[in-house]
Scaffold this active site. Structure first.
Site, mmCIF file in Angstrom:
data_model
loop_
_atom_site.group_PDB
_atom_site.id
_atom_site.type_symbol
_atom_site.label_atom_id
_atom_site.label_comp_id
_atom_site.label_asym_id
_atom_site.label_seq_id
_atom_site.Cartn_x
_atom_site.Cartn_y
_atom_site.Cartn_z
ATOM 1 N N GLU A 57 -4.586 -14.070 5.073
ATOM 2 C CA GLU A 57 -4.703 -14.458 3.671
ATOM 3 C C GLU A 57 -3.629 -15.465 3.272
ATOM 4 O O GLU A 57 -3.897 -16.413 2.524
ATOM 5 C CB GLU A 57 -4.618 -13.215 2.780
ATOM 6 C CG GLU A 57 -5.863 -12.338 2.823
ATOM 7 C CD GLU A 57 -5.969 -11.493 4.085
ATOM 8 O OE1 GLU A 57 -7.079 -11.031 4.401
ATOM 9 O OE2 GLU A 57 -4.929 -11.309 4.760
ATOM 10 N N HIS A 126 -10.105 -1.183 -0.891
ATOM 11 C CA HIS A 126 -11.233 -2.079 -1.166
ATOM 12 C C HIS A 126 -11.686 -1.984 -2.620
ATOM 13 O O HIS A 126 -12.812 -2.376 -2.940
ATOM 14 C CB HIS A 126 -12.431 -1.749 -0.264
ATOM 15 C CG HIS A 126 -12.174 -1.943 1.190
ATOM 16 N ND1 HIS A 126 -11.502 -1.018 1.952
ATOM 17 C CD2 HIS A 126 -12.484 -2.968 2.023
ATOM 18 C CE1 HIS A 126 -11.422 -1.451 3.209
ATOM 19 N NE2 HIS A 126 -12.013 -2.635 3.271
#
Length: 335
Positions: A57, A126
């Site tokens: 990321e 998540h």
């Protein structure tokens, strides 16, 4: 269109009309994204315009910043909002401050898309809602749509924006509020005007809220999934409440918020993230500063629990219509 299709359409429009636009991230190319938002874009626009990246990321966002400085308009996807933290330094220390620290010589016209919030039983890694972290950082705009129509118009506006935009996509709304086991109070998109999405280019200005429902007795402030929860909760409460969809939390349309609360004299704030230090605290302070003498009762916040995200109790954690209805009745009783 549902929200997935609307977002895909926005990316398709910008890839077609602006050669500077690029779409990239983990699994967004050949696979079409874990939620299929980028499906078909690589096949249509080629592997140089829509491509996969390593599982990094920080690397994804650092690359986007470099592209933006070079004159491109990258749209980087972080597969889940929970994964954005490894890139937090790049976003906060580099992208957000680039224009200021370079005296306006360089800037970062980048859009960072990410599915956020709960609704898929994804557990703690998540399902998080980290919008307050980015709202605190000067130099970043943070956008959270609640309908397919808004999602497309806001995403196009974000891509055309000259400063970095965090674009959080409520995954619980990807296929529309549904009549499922848990969302029985929320209707499907089918037949709703907000699901009518034009095929071509249009945009919605960042920082302009929408008055979803006019009312006279209380104001409800919400964004993303909670706009639809608010609709159901208002209906259950019987209170004539005005519902404001913020659309973007930075920039905030404080004028629309203030005008509504000054009219109704009561305010309830609704968001999915934890209560303590959440964005609702900032909203409450802003409303109190501007509307103190018009308030007929204390401001109420309806939020997620102040706990780590509970996998097994996901639908208890979510603020639901019943909790909002109770808060509306409370502000009416406390007047």
């Amino acid at each position: 269109m549902n929200m997935i299709q609307a977002l895909n359409s926005a990316l398709d429009v910008k890839l077609a009309d602006d050669p500077r636009t690029l779409v990239f991230g983990e699994d967004v190319g050949y696979f079409g994204g874990v939620f299929r938002v980028t499906e078909g874009l690589q096949a249509k626009h080629g592997t140089k315009r829509c491509f996969d990246t390593p599982l990094s990321e920080g690397g994804i966002i650092a690359t986007a910043i470099g592209m933006g400085v070079y004159g491109l308009r990258p749209v980087a996807e972080i597969q889940f909002a929970d994964y954005i933290l490894p890139a937090f330094d790049q976003i906060v220390s580099e992208a957000a401050r680039l224009r200021y620290r370079s005296g306006g010589e360089f800037w970062a016209p980048i859009t960072i898309r990410s599915p956020y919030g709960g609704g898929i039983f994804g557990g703690q890694t998540h399902s998080q809602s980290p919008e307050a972290l980015f709202a605190h950082v000067v130099g970043i705009k943070t956008v959270i749509p609640s309908t397919p129509y808004d999602a497309k118009g806001l995403l196009i506006a974000a891509i055309e924006e000259d400063d970095p935009v965090i674009f959080f996509e409520p995954k619980r709304l990807y296929n529309g509020p549904f009549d499922g086991r848990h969302d029985q109070a929320l209707r499907t998109w089918a037949g709703l005007p907000e699901a009518e999405v034009p095929e071509g280019h249009y945009k919605i200005p960042l920082g302009k809220a929408a008055v979803v429902r006019e009312g006279a007795e209380a104001t409800v402030l919400a964004y993303g999934t909670m706009v639809h929860v608010a609709k159901a909760g208002i209906a259950d409460s019987g209170v004539d409440a005005e519902l404001i969809d913020l659309r973007s939390i930075v920039p905030l349309d404080i004028e629309t918020v203030t005008a509504s609360v000054q009219k109704t004299g009561r305010c309830v704030i609704l968001h999915e993230a934890s209560r303590f230090g959440g964005y609702g605290a900032e909203l409450s302070a802003l409303v109190q500063e501007r509307c103190f003498w018009m308030l007929k009762s204390p401001i109420e916040r309806v939020c997620g629990w102040d706990t780590p995200y509970p996998h097994a109790f996901e639908w208890d954690y979510f603020p639901g219509p019943a909790r909002l209805a109770r808060a509306l009745l409370k502000v009416m009783e406390n007047s």
